[in-house]
Write an enzyme that holds these catalytic residues in place. Structure first.
Site, PDB file in Angstrom:
ATOM      1  CB  CYS A 281      -0.776   2.536   4.031  1.00 42.49           C
ATOM      2  SG  CYS A 281      -2.198   1.805   3.257  1.00 42.49           S
ATOM      3  CG  ASP A 282       3.049   1.363   4.519  1.00 43.10           C
ATOM      4  OD1 ASP A 282       2.628   1.844   5.581  1.00 43.10           O
ATOM      5  OD2 ASP A 282       2.816   0.199   4.157  1.00 43.10           O
TER       6      ASP A 282
ATOM      7  CB  CYS B  27      -0.933  -0.016   1.203  1.00 44.16           C
ATOM      8  SG  CYS B  27      -1.963   1.451   1.298  1.00 44.16           S
TER       9      CYS B  27
END
Ligand code: NAP
Length: 328
Positions: A152-153, A149
């Protein structure tokens, strides 16, 4: 047909018999919930562990009709949830472990907490989970330099080189997104041609921070003293040569595995694990069980097609319940 009651669920002793249980809270799940909610069926939605499905891990959605300026994935999901709840949908944060058919044709769903939920119909809208490479120590490294992701990261990897694996739309989208943070984005693909749509491929390859690494596969993750990824070993699939590439994070974007492991023998799945629907229907081989969205669709896999299937499943579930009431 009597679906417009104040409380359409049936109570027998202390056991509640739901009309519809929707498993999954992605585009298909929420759309089923909006439609069955509006039909006064008071659907119960079981969200599993990740509320909102795959769109909660994406950034801007540019191709969902009605949003000419685009809409952020999490916002779209949150709006669908509000719309479903407005029509009486109830959400519970439970994961279904098994599904069984009762003698009277209704179903028992058993959750990860051991709770049994009785329902007349089930809409499976569990989507699909990201696929990983299957390398040794890969799962232990998730969160330590391996992820699926970028949204997300990505922000954790500023001014360092990273890699994206894959050649589809997801890989190109993630590579383009990561150029906001990383100093360099290697796009590692096992062939020398991208599968992605032209617009996404062109956008990624035109970015000067993106460097394609063709005909290559990661064979090993290499870690530093803290157990974080510091590099990968690459194999050139044309000449079998090996090399090391320094990256701080690998974003794996090689497709998804449908979340249909819990269906038992009530729903057939194909060789890739996708739920098999009846022809021209979201129904499955078991009357009363419907499948919608990415758990069943390996062809289109779009937010709007998942929503469309969610709508179809809701209408079919409603008709099935009406036929039950009519004694058919
Ligand atoms: P995908 O189209 O199935 O692409 C998967 C990619 O991973 C392919 O390039 C494939 O290589 C590669 N791959 C598969 N297994 C691999 C392995 N074991 N090792 C290395 N590489 C591997 O998946 P996706 O990109 O996630 O897209 C899924 C669907 O969502 C598509 O319909 C796509 O159009 C859609 N999508 C749309 C958008 C958008 O429009 N904004 C964004 C993301 C996704 P090969 O090419 O060699 O098979």
């Amino acid at each position: 047909m009597n679906l417009g009651n104040e409380c359409p669920r049936t109570h027998s002793y202390l056991q509640i018999m739901e009309n519809v249980v929707i498993i999954g809270t992605g585009c298909a799940g929420w759309t089923s919930a909006i439609y069955t909610g509006r039909a006064n069926l008071t659907p119960l939605i079981l969200s599993g562990t990740q509320l909102g499905g795959q769109l909660t891990t994406t950034t801007e959605v540019e191709n969902f009709p009605g949003f000419p300026e685009g809409v952020m994935g999490p916002e779209l999901m949150s709006r669908m949830q509000q719309q479903a709840e407005k029509f009486g949908a109830r959400v519970e944060y439970k994961k279904v472990e098994t599904m069984a058919k009762n003698d009277d044709g209704t179903f028992t769903l058993t959750t990860d907490g051991g709770e049994e939920i009785q329902t007349k119909t089930v809409i499976i809208a569990t989507g699909a989970a990201p696929r990983y490479l299957g390398l040794e120590n890969e799962m232990e490294l998730v969160g330590h330099g391996v992820t699926s992701c970028a949204t997300c990261d990505g922000a954790f990897y500023r001014d360092v080189p990273v890699a994206v694996v894959g050649g589809g739309d997801s890989a190109c989208e993630e590579a383009t997104f990561l150029t906001r943070f990383a100093s360099k984005v290697y796009l590692i693909h096992r062939r020398d041609e991208l599968r992605a749509s032209k617009i996404m491929a062109d956008r990624a390859l035109a970015n000067e921070k993106v460097e394609p690494v063709w005909d290559s596969a990661i064979t090993k993750y290499l870690t530093d003293d803290e157990g974080e990824v510091r590099a990968v070993t690459l194999k050139n699939l044309k000449d079998d040569s090996e090399s090391e590439l320094e990256v701080k994070c690998v974003f794996v974007a090689i497709g998804h595995v449908p979340n249909a492991q819990f269906v038992g023998d009530l729903v057939d799945v194909d060789e890739n694990g996708y739920a098999i629907q009846n022809a021209h229907s979201t129904g499955t081989k078991t009357p009363g069980i419907f499948a919608a969205g990415d758990v069943a669709d390996h062809v289109y896999r779009q937010a709007i097609t998942a929503a469309g299937q969610g709508c179809a499943a809701a209408i079919e579930a409603e008709r099935y319940l009406a036929d039950l009431e009519d004694g058919e």
